[in-house]
Design an enzyme around this catalytic site. Structure first.
Site, short mmCIF file in Angstrom:
data_model
loop_
_atom_site.label_atom_id
_atom_site.label_comp_id
_atom_site.label_asym_id
_atom_site.label_seq_id
_atom_site.Cartn_x
_atom_site.Cartn_y
_atom_site.Cartn_z
N ASP A 108 0.80 -1.19 0.09
CA ASP A 108 -0.19 0.11 -0.16
C ASP A 108 0.84 1.25 0.13
O ASP A 108 2.11 1.23 0.48
CB ASP A 108 -0.90 0.11 1.19
CG ASP A 108 -2.15 -1.13 1.42
OD1 ASP A 108 -2.12 -1.52 0.16
OD2 ASP A 108 -2.38 -1.42 2.35
N1 URA Z 1 -1.38 -5.96 3.75
C1 URA Z 1 -1.84 -4.76 3.69
O1 URA Z 1 -2.79 -4.48 4.30
N2 URA Z 1 -0.97 -3.78 3.16
C2 URA Z 1 -0.02 -3.99 2.45
O2 URA Z 1 0.60 -2.96 1.83
C3 URA Z 1 0.61 -5.29 2.47
C4 URA Z 1 -0.32 -6.25 3.08
#
Ligand code: URA
Length: 249
Positions: A107
């Site tokens: 993310d």
């Molecule tokens: N899980 C998440 O919620 N975000 C990420 O960036 C990676 C795994």
């Protein structure tokens, strides 16, 4: 063009297109030609002036396969091109001229280990749902996390109508004064926002998320925004399906 007399499989391997063994398979499969003639004999000598092609494309016109591990900082998107013109992970490796792309995604606000490559075969292998690559995350969560709260994650929780695979989860640290905690969680799936949603499901909203390990690759020596090439040994471990992490006690 080849610079000196060498065995055909060595020329292909040195161009960074395949391992020596894979180069031999390319030859015996009839995918290699020298000066326009298909050659299937291993050990064929080629020399200066010879034009070697794989699948009809001259080897010097083909891209070398490259592999990088990036410590992704917060505030960059895991994509090659962002519609909103935000900084992307690719912008962090300006000196890399090959057309690399990220393997999976983190993310915008997640930091940590992210692999980038132009090797589509390996990328597909790693992202395959049956690939079982261990990914270790450390999440700073709101609230005082307890072992019993994490228990459902170890058997699987339902997200969007589908149960998650069993995860390893443990409380790493609790700050009773500030009422937040750090949780270490290992998953091998790659669903959208998976860790945040799993922890929210057990009442622990994520405030910060970092991926500490991707398979056996950790962030030692890499500050956020820094990257390094994988070693030949690391690449071949991944190709062989060695996705284990070294677990901390
Ligand atoms: N899980 C998440 O919620 N975000 C990420 O960036 C990676 C795994």
């Amino acid at each position: 063009m080849v610079s000196s007399n060498q065995r055909l499989q060595k020329v292909i391997a040195q161009a960074g297109l395949a391992s020596r063994r894979k180069a031999e398979t390319l030859i015996t499969d009839g995918r290699v030609s020298v000066n326009g003639q298909v050659v299937t004999t291993l050990g064929t000598q080629v020399g200066p002036g010879d034009q070697v092609s794989v699948d009809g494309v001259p080897i010097e016109g083909r891209e070398k396969l490259v592999y990088y591990l990036l410590n992704k900082p917060r505030g960059v998107v895991t994509t090659n091109h962002d519609e909103k013109a935000r900084a992307t992970v690719i912008d962090l490796l300006p000196e890399v001229t090959e057309r690399i792309y990220p393997v999976g995604r983190l993310d915008y606000d997640t930091t940590g280990a992210l692999l980038l490559t132009n090797d589509g075969t390996l990328a597909n292998q790693l992202m395959h749902p049956k690939g079982r690559v261990d990914k270790v995350y450390v999440a700073k969560v709101q609230g005082i996390a307890t072992e019993s709260q994490l228990q459902p994650l170890r058997s699987g929780v339902v997200l969007n109508g589908r149960k998650t695979a069993p995860a390893q989860a443990e409380v790493e640290r609790v700050d009773a004064g500030k009422k937040n905690s750090w949780v270490r969680i290992t998953i091998h799936e790659g669903r959208h926002h998976q860790v945040k949603e799993m922890l929210a499901k057990v009442g622990l909203p994520v405030q910060k998320l970092k991926r500490e390990r991707y398979a056996f690759l950790d962030l030692v020596g890499l500050q956020p925004g820094e990257f390094r090439s994988l070693s030949h040994q690391e690449v071949s471990r991944l190709k062989q399906g060695d996705y284990r992490t070294l677990r901390r006690k």
